[in-house]
Design an enzyme around this catalytic site. Sequence first.
Site, PDB file in Angstrom:
ATOM      1  CB  CYS A  57      75.203  77.066 -13.857  1.00 12.04           C
ATOM      2  SG  CYS A  57      74.064  75.815 -14.481  1.00 12.04           S
TER       3      CYS A  57
ATOM      4  CB  CYS B 194      69.739  74.315 -11.096  1.00  6.86           C
ATOM      5  SG  CYS B 194      69.643  72.689 -10.300  1.00  6.86           S
ATOM      6  NE  ARG B 195      73.661  77.814 -10.337  1.00  3.96           N
ATOM      7  CZ  ARG B 195      74.910  77.859  -9.930  1.00  3.96           C
ATOM      8  NH1 ARG B 195      75.330  78.919  -9.263  1.00  3.96           N
ATOM      9  NH2 ARG B 195      75.724  76.862 -10.168  1.00  3.96           N
ATOM     10  CB  SER B 196      73.040  77.846 -17.218  1.00  3.98           C
ATOM     11  OG  SER B 196      73.194  76.460 -17.281  1.00  3.98           O
TER      12      SER B 196
ATOM     13  CG  ASN C 206      73.317  73.100 -19.156  1.00  2.83           C
ATOM     14  OD1 ASN C 206      73.317  72.446 -20.184  1.00  2.83           O
ATOM     15  ND2 ASN C 206      72.667  74.239 -19.072  1.00  2.83           N
TER      16      ASN C 206
ATOM     17  CG  ASP D  85      74.070  75.310  -7.496  1.00  7.23           C
ATOM     18  OD1 ASP D  85      72.905  75.007  -7.853  1.00  7.23           O
ATOM     19  OD2 ASP D  85      75.082  74.740  -7.916  1.00  7.23           O
TER      20      ASP D  85
HETATM   21  P1  4NP Z   1      73.404  74.141 -11.540  1.00  7.55           P
HETATM   22  O1  4NP Z   1      73.192  73.256 -10.211  1.00  7.55           O
HETATM   23  O2  4NP Z   1      74.888  74.370 -11.652  1.00  7.55           O
HETATM   24  O3  4NP Z   1      72.651  75.408 -11.271  1.00  7.55           O
HETATM   25  O4  4NP Z   1      72.822  73.331 -12.681  1.00  7.55           O
HETATM   26  C1  4NP Z   1      73.846  72.036  -9.971  1.00  7.55           C
HETATM   27  C2  4NP Z   1      73.409  70.883 -10.592  1.00  7.55           C
HETATM   28  C3  4NP Z   1      74.034  69.682 -10.332  1.00  7.55           C
HETATM   29  C4  4NP Z   1      75.085  69.640  -9.435  1.00  7.55           C
HETATM   30  C5  4NP Z   1      75.536  70.798  -8.830  1.00  7.55           C
HETATM   31  C6  4NP Z   1      74.915  71.997  -9.107  1.00  7.55           C
HETATM   32  N1  4NP Z   1      75.721  68.411  -9.157  1.00  7.55           N
HETATM   33  O5  4NP Z   1      76.528  68.362  -8.184  1.00  7.55           O
HETATM   34  O6  4NP Z   1      75.486  67.409  -9.839  1.00  7.55           O
END
Ligand code: 4NP
Length: 152
Positions: free
Chosen positions: A8, A13-15, A11, A123
Amino acid sequence: MQRVLFVCLGNICRSPMAEALFRQAISKSGSAIQVDSAATSRWEHGNPIHEGTKRILQARSCPTENLVSRQITTSDFERYDWIIGMDHQNVKDLRAIAPKDAQKKIYLYRSVVPQKETEDIPDPWYTGNFTQTEQLIEEGIPYWIKKIEQNQ
Ligand code: 4NP
Protein backbone atom coordinates in the site's frame (compact mmCIF):
# COMPACT_ATOMS: atom_id res chain seq x y z
CA MET A 1 6.57 -22.32 -1.09
CA GLN A 2 4.80 -19.32 -2.56
CA ARG A 3 5.78 -15.82 -1.44
CA VAL A 4 3.25 -13.00 -1.24
CA LEU A 5 3.90 -9.28 -0.74
CA PHE A 6 1.03 -6.92 0.13
CA VAL A 7 1.63 -3.32 -0.86
CA CYS A 8 0.00 0.00 0.00
CA LEU A 9 1.05 3.65 0.10
CA GLY A 10 2.47 3.89 3.64
CA ASN A 11 2.75 0.27 4.86
CA ILE A 12 1.25 1.27 8.21
CA CYS A 13 -2.52 0.73 7.67
CA ARG A 14 -3.76 -1.65 4.95
CA SER A 15 -0.86 -3.85 3.84
CA PRO A 16 0.39 -4.76 7.34
CA MET A 17 -3.21 -5.62 8.26
CA ALA A 18 -3.38 -7.90 5.21
CA GLU A 19 -0.02 -9.44 6.11
CA ALA A 20 -1.09 -10.23 9.69
CA LEU A 21 -4.59 -11.48 8.82
CA PHE A 22 -3.16 -13.71 6.07
CA ARG A 23 -0.49 -15.08 8.39
CA GLN A 24 -3.18 -16.03 10.87
CA ALA A 25 -5.41 -17.60 8.19
CA ILE A 26 -2.48 -19.51 6.68
CA SER A 27 -1.41 -20.95 10.02
CA LYS A 28 -4.96 -22.24 10.49
CA SER A 29 -5.19 -23.72 6.99
CA GLY A 30 -1.70 -25.25 7.12
CA SER A 31 -0.73 -23.99 3.66
CA ALA A 32 2.89 -23.18 2.80
CA ILE A 33 2.58 -19.51 1.93
CA GLN A 34 5.00 -16.83 3.13
CA VAL A 35 3.69 -13.27 3.54
CA ASP A 36 5.20 -9.82 3.98
CA SER A 37 4.20 -6.22 3.23
CA ALA A 38 5.78 -3.03 1.94
CA ALA A 39 5.05 0.56 0.89
CA THR A 40 5.27 2.26 -2.48
CA SER A 41 6.36 5.48 -0.71
CA ARG A 42 9.06 5.98 1.87
CA TRP A 43 6.98 8.39 3.95
CA GLU A 44 6.53 6.04 6.91
CA HIS A 45 9.78 4.06 6.52
CA GLY A 46 10.83 2.61 9.91
CA ASN A 47 7.56 3.54 11.62
CA PRO A 48 5.26 1.14 13.48
CA ILE A 49 1.73 0.40 12.28
CA HIS A 50 -1.10 2.90 12.73
CA GLU A 51 -3.06 2.69 15.99
CA GLY A 52 -6.22 1.80 14.06
CA THR A 53 -4.59 -1.24 12.46
CA LYS A 54 -3.02 -2.19 15.79
CA ARG A 55 -6.42 -2.13 17.50
CA ILE A 56 -7.96 -4.42 14.87
CA LEU A 57 -5.07 -6.89 15.02
CA GLN A 58 -4.84 -6.98 18.80
CA ALA A 59 -8.58 -7.69 19.03
CA ARG A 60 -7.88 -10.78 16.94
CA SER A 61 -4.75 -11.81 18.87
CA CYS A 62 -2.47 -11.20 15.88
CA PRO A 63 1.14 -10.27 16.84
CA THR A 64 1.96 -6.67 15.88
CA GLU A 65 5.47 -6.02 17.29
CA ASN A 66 7.32 -6.97 14.10
CA LEU A 67 5.21 -4.88 11.74
CA VAL A 68 7.45 -1.95 10.74
CA SER A 69 7.03 0.11 7.58
CA ARG A 70 9.52 -0.38 4.77
CA GLN A 71 9.60 0.74 1.17
CA ILE A 72 9.51 -1.91 -1.57
CA THR A 73 12.90 -2.66 -3.14
CA THR A 74 14.02 -3.98 -6.52
CA SER A 75 14.88 -7.34 -4.99
CA ASP A 76 11.27 -7.73 -3.74
CA PHE A 77 10.18 -7.97 -7.36
CA GLU A 78 12.45 -11.00 -7.77
CA ARG A 79 11.79 -12.59 -4.39
CA TYR A 80 7.97 -12.50 -4.32
CA ASP A 81 5.66 -14.53 -6.56
CA TRP A 82 2.58 -12.38 -5.87
CA ILE A 83 2.73 -8.62 -5.39
CA ILE A 84 -0.69 -7.40 -4.38
CA GLY A 85 -1.62 -3.69 -4.28
CA MET A 86 -4.55 -2.53 -2.18
CA ASP A 87 -5.83 0.08 -4.64
CA HIS A 88 -5.42 1.18 -8.25
CA GLN A 89 -2.84 3.82 -7.41
CA ASN A 90 -0.67 1.20 -5.64
CA VAL A 91 -0.92 -1.04 -8.72
CA LYS A 92 -0.08 1.87 -11.02
CA ASP A 93 2.94 2.82 -8.89
CA LEU A 94 4.10 -0.82 -8.76
CA ARG A 95 3.80 -1.18 -12.52
CA ALA A 96 5.89 1.95 -12.98
CA ILE A 97 8.82 0.63 -10.92
CA ALA A 98 8.67 -3.14 -11.54
CA PRO A 99 11.17 -4.77 -13.89
CA LYS A 100 9.60 -6.11 -17.09
CA ASP A 101 9.56 -9.76 -16.04
CA ALA A 102 7.84 -8.92 -12.72
CA GLN A 103 4.87 -7.11 -14.27
CA LYS A 104 2.82 -10.30 -14.35
CA LYS A 105 3.21 -10.74 -10.58
CA ILE A 106 1.29 -7.52 -9.83
CA TYR A 107 -2.38 -7.76 -8.85
CA LEU A 108 -5.15 -5.60 -7.39
CA TYR A 109 -6.27 -7.06 -4.02
CA ARG A 110 -9.99 -7.23 -4.78
CA SER A 111 -9.50 -8.57 -8.32
CA VAL A 112 -10.19 -12.10 -7.01
CA VAL A 113 -13.49 -11.21 -5.32
CA PRO A 114 -16.55 -11.90 -7.51
CA GLN A 115 -18.41 -8.70 -8.54
CA LYS A 116 -15.67 -6.56 -6.89
CA GLU A 117 -12.82 -7.20 -9.34
CA THR A 118 -12.10 -3.55 -10.06
CA GLU A 119 -12.71 -2.13 -6.56
CA ASP A 120 -10.14 -0.60 -4.22
CA ILE A 121 -9.58 -1.08 -0.52
CA PRO A 122 -10.17 2.53 0.57
CA ASP A 123 -7.34 4.06 2.59
CA PRO A 124 -8.29 4.23 6.30
CA TRP A 125 -5.59 6.87 6.74
CA TYR A 126 -8.15 9.14 5.09
CA THR A 127 -11.49 7.41 5.89
CA GLY A 128 -10.71 6.47 9.51
CA ASN A 129 -12.69 3.26 8.90
CA PHE A 130 -10.35 0.44 9.91
CA THR A 131 -13.25 -1.98 10.41
CA GLN A 132 -14.07 -1.61 6.72
CA THR A 133 -10.42 -2.37 5.89
CA GLU A 134 -10.58 -5.52 8.03
CA GLN A 135 -13.83 -6.67 6.38
CA LEU A 136 -12.58 -6.11 2.84
CA ILE A 137 -9.30 -7.90 3.54
CA GLU A 138 -11.14 -10.79 5.19
CA GLU A 139 -13.46 -11.09 2.21
CA GLY A 140 -10.51 -11.66 -0.13
CA ILE A 141 -8.51 -14.14 1.96
CA PRO A 142 -10.18 -17.43 0.92
CA TYR A 143 -10.07 -16.43 -2.76
CA TRP A 144 -6.37 -15.56 -2.57
CA ILE A 145 -5.41 -18.69 -0.65
CA LYS A 146 -7.24 -20.83 -3.19
CA LYS A 147 -5.65 -19.04 -6.15
CA ILE A 148 -2.14 -19.15 -4.68
CA GLU A 149 -2.39 -22.81 -3.71
CA GLN A 150 -3.53 -23.73 -7.23
CA ASN A 151 -0.29 -22.25 -8.56
CA GLN A 152 2.04 -24.29 -6.38
P1 4NP B 1 -1.64 2.90 4.05
O1 4NP B 1 -2.18 4.32 4.60
O2 4NP B 1 -1.16 3.16 2.65
O3 4NP B 1 -2.83 2.00 4.09
O4 4NP B 1 -0.54 2.48 5.00
C1 4NP B 1 -1.41 5.50 4.60
C2 4NP B 1 -0.45 5.70 5.57
C3 4NP B 1 0.28 6.87 5.58
C4 4NP B 1 0.02 7.85 4.64
C5 4NP B 1 -0.94 7.64 3.66
C6 4NP B 1 -1.65 6.46 3.64
N1 4NP B 1 0.75 9.05 4.66
O5 4NP B 1 0.35 10.01 3.93
O6 4NP B 1 1.74 9.18 5.38
